[in-house]
Design a protein around this motif. Structure first.
Motif, PDB file in Angstrom:
ATOM      1  N   HIS A  22       0.732  -1.293   0.009  1.00 45.41           N
ATOM      2  CA  HIS A  22       0.345  -0.179  -0.045  1.00 45.41           C
ATOM      3  C   HIS A  22       0.820   1.592  -0.128  1.00 45.41           C
ATOM      4  O   HIS A  22       0.705   2.355  -0.209  1.00 45.41           O
ATOM      5  N   VAL A  23       1.601   1.286   0.524  1.00 42.93           N
ATOM      6  CA  VAL A  23       2.688   2.385   0.347  1.00 42.93           C
ATOM      7  C   VAL A  23       3.856   3.033  -0.503  1.00 42.93           C
ATOM      8  O   VAL A  23       5.139   1.357  -0.733  1.00 42.93           O
ATOM      9  N   LYS A  24       4.275   3.448  -1.264  1.00 40.25           N
ATOM     10  CA  LYS A  24       5.085   3.598  -1.950  1.00 40.25           C
ATOM     11  C   LYS A  24       5.252   4.913  -2.254  1.00 40.25           C
ATOM     12  O   LYS A  24       5.240   6.341  -1.919  1.00 40.25           O
ATOM     13  N   GLU A  25       7.043   5.177  -2.794  1.00 43.37           N
ATOM     14  CA  GLU A  25       7.485   6.728  -3.049  1.00 43.37           C
ATOM     15  C   GLU A  25       7.228   6.782  -4.945  1.00 43.37           C
ATOM     16  O   GLU A  25       7.355   5.862  -5.580  1.00 43.37           O
ATOM     17  N   TYR A  26       6.496   8.519  -4.827  1.00 44.17           N
ATOM     18  CA  TYR A  26       7.076   8.430  -6.219  1.00 44.17           C
ATOM     19  C   TYR A  26       7.800   9.660  -6.250  1.00 44.17           C
ATOM     20  O   TYR A  26       8.375  10.793  -5.331  1.00 44.17           O
ATOM     21  N   ILE A  37       3.545   8.495   0.807  1.00 40.84           N
ATOM     22  CA  ILE A  37       1.894   8.045   1.355  1.00 40.84           C
ATOM     23  C   ILE A  37       2.217   7.770   2.843  1.00 40.84           C
ATOM     24  O   ILE A  37       2.747   7.352   3.350  1.00 40.84           O
ATOM     25  N   ASN A  38       1.371   8.920   3.401  1.00 44.23           N
ATOM     26  CA  ASN A  38       1.652   9.206   5.376  1.00 44.23           C
ATOM     27  C   ASN A  38       0.384   7.925   5.441  1.00 44.23           C
ATOM     28  O   ASN A  38      -0.122   6.995   4.675  1.00 44.23           O
ATOM     29  N   GLY A  39       0.665   7.402   6.720  1.00 46.92           N
ATOM     30  CA  GLY A  39      -0.390   6.948   7.292  1.00 46.92           C
ATOM     31  C   GLY A  39      -2.282   7.312   7.116  1.00 46.92           C
ATOM     32  O   GLY A  39      -2.519   6.570   7.445  1.00 46.92           O
ATOM     33  N   LYS A  40      -2.377   8.269   6.825  1.00 47.16           N
ATOM     34  CA  LYS A  40      -3.687   8.897   6.455  1.00 47.16           C
ATOM     35  C   LYS A  40      -3.788   8.275   4.986  1.00 47.16           C
ATOM     36  O   LYS A  40      -5.605   8.325   4.504  1.00 47.16           O
TER      37      LYS A  40
END
Length: 77
Positions: A22-26, A37-40
């Motif tokens: 779910h978390v990616k760096e762009y 992407i942060n926790g929210k």
């Protein structure tokens, strides 16, 4: 010039790194601005703090995926 393009038309983000499912760096294709992407679930600038958080998340995620694969290979008797 590249920052001018992004300020007029917006950033064109591409996935630079998959941290977890779910978390990616762009990274912006034009100006190389980095976000994550942060926790929210919001896109935020990639600061050194979030780089460290993402590296820890990635290490934990990879360990769990690896352990699941190992357990799947061991037959239950």
């Amino acid at each position: 010039m590249k920052n001018l393009y992004c300020s007029l038309f917006g950033h064109e983000y591409k996935v630079a790194k998959k941290v977890t499912y779910h978390v990616k760096e762009y990274k912006c294709k034009n100006c190389n601005a980095q976000t994550t992407i942060n926790g929210k679930g919001e896109m935020i600038p990639l600061t050194p703090k979030y780089k460290e958080i993402n590296s820890v998340l990635e290490r934990i995620h990879n360990r769990r995926v690896h352990n699941k694969k190992q357990k799947a290979l061991i037959p239950d008797y």
